[in-house]
Structures are given as structure tokens and as C-alpha cells.
Design a protein around this motif. Sequence first.
Motif, short mmCIF file in Angstrom:
data_model
loop_
_atom_site.label_atom_id
_atom_site.label_comp_id
_atom_site.label_asym_id
_atom_site.label_seq_id
_atom_site.Cartn_x
_atom_site.Cartn_y
_atom_site.Cartn_z
N LEU A 78 0.80 -1.22 0.00
CA LEU A 78 0.00 0.00 0.00
C LEU A 78 0.83 1.27 0.00
O LEU A 78 0.33 2.32 -0.38
N GLY A 79 2.09 1.18 0.41
CA GLY A 79 3.03 2.31 0.39
C GLY A 79 2.41 3.68 0.33
O GLY A 79 1.81 4.15 1.27
N GLY A 105 -8.15 3.19 6.48
CA GLY A 105 -6.79 3.47 6.94
C GLY A 105 -5.89 2.26 6.75
O GLY A 105 -6.36 1.14 6.61
N LYS A 106 -4.62 2.51 6.75
CA LYS A 106 -3.64 1.44 6.57
C LYS A 106 -3.25 0.86 7.92
O LYS A 106 -2.91 1.59 8.84
N VAL A 107 -3.31 -0.48 8.05
CA VAL A 107 -2.90 -1.19 9.26
C VAL A 107 -1.45 -1.66 9.12
O VAL A 107 -0.66 -1.55 10.04
N SER A 108 -1.14 -2.19 7.95
CA SER A 108 0.21 -2.66 7.65
C SER A 108 0.46 -2.44 6.16
O SER A 108 -0.35 -1.81 5.48
N SER A 109 1.55 -2.98 5.66
CA SER A 109 1.91 -2.74 4.26
C SER A 109 0.88 -3.31 3.27
O SER A 109 0.82 -2.88 2.13
N ASN A 110 0.06 -4.27 3.71
CA ASN A 110 -0.93 -4.83 2.79
C ASN A 110 -2.31 -5.04 3.42
O ASN A 110 -3.13 -5.76 2.87
N THR A 111 -2.59 -4.39 4.55
CA THR A 111 -3.88 -4.55 5.22
C THR A 111 -4.52 -3.19 5.50
O THR A 111 -3.86 -2.28 5.98
N LEU A 112 -5.82 -3.12 5.20
CA LEU A 112 -6.61 -1.91 5.44
C LEU A 112 -7.56 -2.13 6.61
O LEU A 112 -8.05 -3.24 6.82
N PHE A 113 -7.85 -1.06 7.34
CA PHE A 113 -8.89 -1.05 8.36
C PHE A 113 -10.02 -0.19 7.81
O PHE A 113 -9.79 0.92 7.33
#
Length: 139
Positions: A78-79, A105-113
Amino acid sequence: MNGFRKPALAAAAVALAIGGTLAVSSASAAPQAPTGSTATTTAWAKVSAAGALLGGSGVTGVSHFGNGRYNITTTANLGECALLGTVNTNGGSDPGPGSSSVLVGKVSSNTLFIRTATPSSAGSAAVDSDRPFSITIVC
């Protein structure tokens, strides 16, 4: 002198000889190539209020872990991507009142909240409520 400069010098001499002015420009009419990269849709998902993935691309999983709360795992890094989300009716199956909202929102490099809410409703649903939504990731 090369052939390009001779006509330009001749035009300048004629303009000056008849008392005119000469405008000189180094701009080119040739189209310029855009700089940088072009953004493309990297992933998208359409999700039911219960957290079922109804359609998408680049999404490996959806987790519904609380009232109006979801995590979506993607295949993308997601950078510096743009994260877009909207609450929708998924064919009219969502009878929710008034307005609704979604937070992505971004949780980690490939996970969204994703958090969905119905701020115009009464009671506990005014903060968080399960709502169908769509997300788009553009990088």
C-alpha cells in the motif's frame, strides 16, 4: 551558419527595417511527455455488511471483527497509495437511515482497516454500524 538561423535572421532584419518589433521564443510546439508514473487501480473490493467479499481484485481476505469494523488484506504493497471508500446499498439490501460514513486506513503494508458508521441514526448505531461498502486502492 546553419540553414535554420538564416531565415530567422532575415525575418529579424525585415522587421527592424520597417520599424516593427520582433518577438523571439524558444518554446516548442512539440508535445511533451508526462513526467513520473501513472496511477492505476491496484485493488478493489465490494463487501457486504456482514463482511462477505461480493467482488474484487487484488484482495485476499476480509475480516469482520466488530460492529462496523473490518480488515481487508490485499496483494498490494500500500506504500504511497490512495485509499478510497464508500458505503453503498449493494443492490438496495441496506435499509439504513440518513447519511453514512466510511473510514479507510492502513494497518500494515498490505492490510486496510475500514470503519463504517451511520451518524444520523439513533442509539448505539450512531457511531458504528455494519454497512456494505466498496474500497479502491490506487497506486
